[in-house]
Design a protein around this motif. Structure first.
Motif, PDB file in Angstrom:
ATOM      1  N   ALA A  26      47.258  28.188  41.085  1.00 17.08           N
ATOM      2  CA  ALA A  26      46.258  27.781  39.861  1.00 17.08           C
ATOM      3  C   ALA A  26      44.932  28.048  40.060  1.00 17.08           C
ATOM      4  O   ALA A  26      44.212  28.065  39.140  1.00 17.08           O
ATOM      5  N   HIS A  27      44.552  28.302  41.149  1.00 18.90           N
ATOM      6  CA  HIS A  27      43.139  28.675  41.455  1.00 18.90           C
ATOM      7  C   HIS A  27      42.546  30.057  40.926  1.00 18.90           C
ATOM      8  O   HIS A  27      41.476  30.220  40.908  1.00 18.90           O
ATOM      9  N   VAL A  28      43.681  30.972  40.826  1.00 17.71           N
ATOM     10  CA  VAL A  28      43.081  32.066  40.177  1.00 17.71           C
ATOM     11  C   VAL A  28      42.805  32.228  38.666  1.00 17.71           C
ATOM     12  O   VAL A  28      43.131  31.868  37.826  1.00 17.71           O
ATOM     13  N   THR A  29      41.556  32.976  38.801  1.00 15.80           N
ATOM     14  CA  THR A  29      40.993  33.156  37.388  1.00 15.80           C
ATOM     15  C   THR A  29      40.614  34.463  36.933  1.00 15.80           C
ATOM     16  O   THR A  29      40.572  34.548  35.814  1.00 15.80           O
ATOM     17  N   ASP A  30      40.760  35.514  37.932  1.00 15.14           N
ATOM     18  CA  ASP A  30      40.635  36.894  37.265  1.00 15.14           C
ATOM     19  C   ASP A  30      41.840  37.287  36.563  1.00 15.14           C
ATOM     20  O   ASP A  30      43.062  37.207  37.043  1.00 15.14           O
ATOM     21  N   VAL A  31      41.587  37.789  35.362  1.00 15.31           N
ATOM     22  CA  VAL A  31      42.587  38.152  34.435  1.00 15.31           C
ATOM     23  C   VAL A  31      43.551  39.324  35.184  1.00 15.31           C
ATOM     24  O   VAL A  31      44.790  39.283  35.004  1.00 15.31           O
ATOM     25  N   ARG A  32      42.961  40.231  35.958  1.00 13.82           N
ATOM     26  CA  ARG A  32      43.515  41.531  36.469  1.00 13.82           C
ATOM     27  C   ARG A  32      44.737  40.738  37.344  1.00 13.82           C
ATOM     28  O   ARG A  32      45.773  41.238  37.371  1.00 13.82           O
ATOM     29  N   VAL A  33      44.196  39.883  38.168  1.00 14.96           N
ATOM     30  CA  VAL A  33      45.138  39.334  39.388  1.00 14.96           C
ATOM     31  C   VAL A  33      46.315  38.569  38.520  1.00 14.96           C
ATOM     32  O   VAL A  33      47.453  38.325  39.000  1.00 14.96           O
ATOM     33  N   VAL A  34      45.943  37.685  37.501  1.00 17.57           N
ATOM     34  CA  VAL A  34      46.959  36.764  36.858  1.00 17.57           C
ATOM     35  C   VAL A  34      48.002  38.042  36.240  1.00 17.57           C
ATOM     36  O   VAL A  34      49.018  37.460  36.339  1.00 17.57           O
ATOM     37  N   ASP A  35      47.489  39.035  35.603  1.00 15.87           N
ATOM     38  CA  ASP A  35      48.605  39.847  35.228  1.00 15.87           C
ATOM     39  C   ASP A  35      49.561  40.442  36.301  1.00 15.87           C
ATOM     40  O   ASP A  35      50.520  40.402  36.066  1.00 15.87           O
ATOM     41  N   ILE A  36      48.998  40.882  37.569  1.00 16.48           N
ATOM     42  CA  ILE A  36      49.655  41.204  38.608  1.00 16.48           C
ATOM     43  C   ILE A  36      50.552  40.212  38.960  1.00 16.48           C
ATOM     44  O   ILE A  36      51.922  40.435  39.243  1.00 16.48           O
ATOM     45  N   LEU A  37      50.198  38.857  38.929  1.00 16.08           N
ATOM     46  CA  LEU A  37      51.062  37.732  39.662  1.00 16.08           C
ATOM     47  C   LEU A  37      52.260  37.599  38.382  1.00 16.08           C
ATOM     48  O   LEU A  37      53.469  37.282  38.577  1.00 16.08           O
ATOM     49  N   ILE A  38      51.968  37.689  37.223  1.00 13.43           N
ATOM     50  CA  ILE A  38      52.877  37.671  36.142  1.00 13.43           C
ATOM     51  C   ILE A  38      54.255  38.743  36.247  1.00 13.43           C
ATOM     52  O   ILE A  38      55.085  38.409  36.101  1.00 13.43           O
ATOM     53  N   MET A  39      53.631  39.953  36.619  1.00 12.70           N
ATOM     54  CA  MET A  39      54.377  41.114  36.600  1.00 12.70           C
ATOM     55  C   MET A  39      55.600  40.968  37.962  1.00 12.70           C
ATOM     56  O   MET A  39      56.482  41.224  37.941  1.00 12.70           O
ATOM     57  N   LYS A  40      54.676  40.502  38.973  1.00 11.86           N
ATOM     58  CA  LYS A  40      55.576  40.174  40.326  1.00 11.86           C
ATOM     59  C   LYS A  40      56.619  38.915  40.024  1.00 11.86           C
ATOM     60  O   LYS A  40      57.871  39.211  40.291  1.00 11.86           O
ATOM     61  N   GLY A  41      56.269  38.241  39.214  1.00 12.33           N
ATOM     62  CA  GLY A  41      57.196  36.943  39.037  1.00 12.33           C
ATOM     63  C   GLY A  41      58.196  37.231  38.183  1.00 12.33           C
ATOM     64  O   GLY A  41      59.496  37.037  38.237  1.00 12.33           O
ATOM     65  N   GLN A  42      57.993  38.282  37.224  1.00 11.67           N
ATOM     66  CA  GLN A  42      58.886  38.803  36.251  1.00 11.67           C
ATOM     67  C   GLN A  42      59.671  39.835  36.970  1.00 11.67           C
ATOM     68  O   GLN A  42      61.073  39.829  36.639  1.00 11.67           O
TER      69      GLN A  42
END
Length: 82
Positions: A26-42
């Motif tokens: 929840a603390h992640v605000t960097d869009v690039r990191v959020v995109d990576i986390l979304i891809m890993k989750g997917q």
């Protein structure tokens, strides 16, 4: 989906673990990191849905919620572990 795996986890526990995994980042605000986390989750979701992950792979998500196995002799004896 949970019924397809032979794991001792209820639907409620699985939902809580999923919420917990979201809250960990929840603390992640960097869009690039959020995109990576979304891809890993997917990717993890795809692996589970396609049964590329086995029961033990699914259970690794719940490792911290499972009680620890006894390590000393008396604890094993009291629980009936050989």
């Amino acid at each position: 989906m949970l019924y397809q795996y032979d794991v001792p986890i209820t639907k409620k526990e699985a939902e809580e673990k999923l919420k917990e995994r979201f809250r960990e980042n929840a603390h992640v605000t960097d869009v690039r990191v959020v995109d990576i986390l979304i891809m890993k989750g997917q990717m993890e979701l795809d692996e589970v849905m396609e049964h590329w992950m086995g029961n033990m792979h699914v259970m690794k998500f719940f490792k911290d919620t499972q009680p620890e196995k006894p390590s000393d002799f008396l604890s094993k004896f009291y629980q009936g572990v050989e």
